[in-house]
Design a protein around this motif. Structure first.
Motif, PDB file in Angstrom:
ATOM      1  N   ALA A 123     -36.884 -19.441  -4.983  1.00 10.14           N
ATOM      2  CA  ALA A 123     -35.992 -18.280  -5.076  1.00 10.14           C
ATOM      3  C   ALA A 123     -36.328 -17.244  -4.008  1.00 10.14           C
ATOM      4  CB  ALA A 123     -36.093 -17.655  -6.470  1.00 10.14           C
ATOM      5  N   PHE A 124     -37.621 -17.015  -3.763  1.00 12.42           N
ATOM      6  CA  PHE A 124     -38.027 -16.082  -2.704  1.00 12.42           C
ATOM      7  C   PHE A 124     -37.529 -16.567  -1.347  1.00 12.42           C
ATOM      8  CE2 PHE A 124     -41.906 -15.111  -5.513  1.00 12.42           C
ATOM      9  CZ  PHE A 124     -41.252 -14.062  -6.120  1.00 12.42           C
ATOM     10  N   CYS A 125     -37.663 -17.876  -1.110  1.00  6.64           N
ATOM     11  CA  CYS A 125     -37.224 -18.445   0.176  1.00  6.64           C
ATOM     12  C   CYS A 125     -35.716 -18.306   0.352  1.00  6.64           C
ATOM     13  CB  CYS A 125     -37.630 -19.916   0.266  1.00  6.64           C
ATOM     14  SG  CYS A 125     -39.410 -20.196   0.317  1.00  6.64           S
ATOM     15  N   VAL A 126     -34.969 -18.598  -0.716  1.00  2.28           N
ATOM     16  CA  VAL A 126     -33.507 -18.490  -0.654  1.00  2.28           C
ATOM     17  C   VAL A 126     -33.091 -17.038  -0.437  1.00  2.28           C
ATOM     18  CG1 VAL A 126     -31.378 -18.745  -1.982  1.00  2.28           C
ATOM     19  CG2 VAL A 126     -33.117 -20.548  -2.057  1.00  2.28           C
ATOM     20  N   GLU A 127     -33.755 -16.121  -1.134  1.00  2.00           N
ATOM     21  CA  GLU A 127     -33.443 -14.692  -0.983  1.00  2.00           C
ATOM     22  C   GLU A 127     -33.676 -14.237   0.451  1.00  2.00           C
ATOM     23  OE1 GLU A 127     -34.876 -10.363  -2.839  1.00  2.00           O
ATOM     24  OE2 GLU A 127     -35.557 -12.246  -3.735  1.00  2.00           O
ATOM     25  N   ARG A 128     -34.790 -14.686   1.030  1.00  2.00           N
ATOM     26  CA  ARG A 128     -35.090 -14.322   2.422  1.00  2.00           C
ATOM     27  C   ARG A 128     -34.088 -14.957   3.385  1.00  2.00           C
ATOM     28  NH1 ARG A 128     -36.299 -10.555   5.792  1.00  2.00           N
ATOM     29  NH2 ARG A 128     -37.419 -11.263   7.644  1.00  2.00           N
TER      30      ARG A 128
END
Length: 228
Positions: A177-182
C-alpha cells in the motif's frame, strides 16, 4: 579459558537465521482439497528451516557432553526465539539442564561490549520467544488463507492478470500500500515553479554563499519583495 571461575574448553559455532520454521501438516497443503477457511484451525508443526543444512543434527553433535550453553543471538525478539530453537536442538545431549543455559546481551561487536556481556550473563526470555511464535502462527494462517482465497478467486477473472499466485501477508500488504501510494503520488505530480533567494557576499578575494532560512517560496512577488 575460564568460565564462572573454573577452567573450561570453549567451543563456538553459529546458525543461519531461524533453525525451525512453522508450517501446516502435509495434508493441508493441497489447495484443491482444503478450503482456505480451514487453515485458521488447522494443526501446525515446526520443521527445519533449511533441510540441506542439517542444522538440528549439527547443533546436537556440537553440544554433546557440554556443561554450559551461552547464547549470543541477536538481542531482539527474533534472536530470543532462535535461542529457544537452539535449546530445543541441544538440551537432550547436554550434561546440564536449563540452569546451565545463559544469554549474552550486547549492543555492538567490540571487545569492550563482548567482555561486558560475558561478565553480565542472564537467562533467555521465554515470553519474548513465545511472542514470536504467536506472530509466526498469525502470519502463516492469515497469509496462507488469504493467498489461497484471492488466488483462486481472481483466476480467469482478468485476461491480462498473472494469477498464478496472488500473495497476501500481514506485513507485505501494508508495505505494498505504501508503494502504491508513492507510485500514485509520482504519477499525479505536477511540477510547479518556485523561487528562492541566492545571496553571495564578496569580501576581498573570498565569496560567501548565504542560505535563506525559508528555502524556497511558490510566491514570486514575495521573493521579489525580499530581493528588492
Amino acid at each position: 579459558g575460564k568460565f564462572r571461575g573454573e577452567p573450561v574448553h570453549f567451543k563456538m559455532t553459529s546458525v543461519c537465521g531461524h533453525v525451525l520454521s512453522l508450517d501446516f501438516l502435509a495434508q493441508f497443503n493441497n489447495w484443491d482439497k482444503v478450503d482456505p477457511s480451514e487453515l485458521f484451525d488447522a494443526p501446525t508443526e515446526k520443521k527445519e528451516s533449511s533441510s540441506e543444512l542439517n542444522m538440528e543434527r549439527f547443533l546436537a553433535q556440537e553440544a554433546r557432553g557440554v556443561d554450559y550453553l551461552v547464547l549470543w543471538l541477536d538481542c531482539d525478539k527474533e534472536g530470543e526465539n532462535i535461542c529457544f530453537e537452539v535449546i530445543d536442538c541441544v538440551k537432550r545431549v547436554m550434561n546440564g539442564g536449563m540452569s546451565s543455559v545463559y544469554r549474552a546481551k550486547f549492543s555492538a561487536i567490540t571487545a569492550s561490549e563482548i567482555h561486558k556481556a560475558m561478565d553480565n550473563l542472564g537467562r533467555p526470555n521465554e515470553n519474548e520467544a513465545r511472542s514470536v511464535d504467536a506472530r509466526q502462527e498469525l502470519d502463516l494462517r492469515i497469509g496462507c488463507a488469504f493467498t489461497r482465497f484471492q488466488t483462486k478467486f481472481f483466476q480467469g477473472k482478468y485476461g491480462d492478470l498473472d494469477s498464478t499466485l496472488i500473495s497476501f501477508g500481514p506485513c507485505q500488504t501494508p508495505t505494498l500500500a505504501f508503494c502504491v501510494e508513492r507510485h500514485d503520488a509520482i504519477q499525479t505530480f505536477r511540477p510547479e515553479s518556485f523561487w528562492r533567494l541566492d545571496v553571495r557576499v564578496q569580501h576581498r578575494d573570498r565569496t560567501l554563499s548565504l542560505d535563506w532560512e525559508r528555502g524556497r517560496l511558490f510566491d514570486r512577488e514575495a521573493v521579489q519583495m525580499f530581493a528588492g
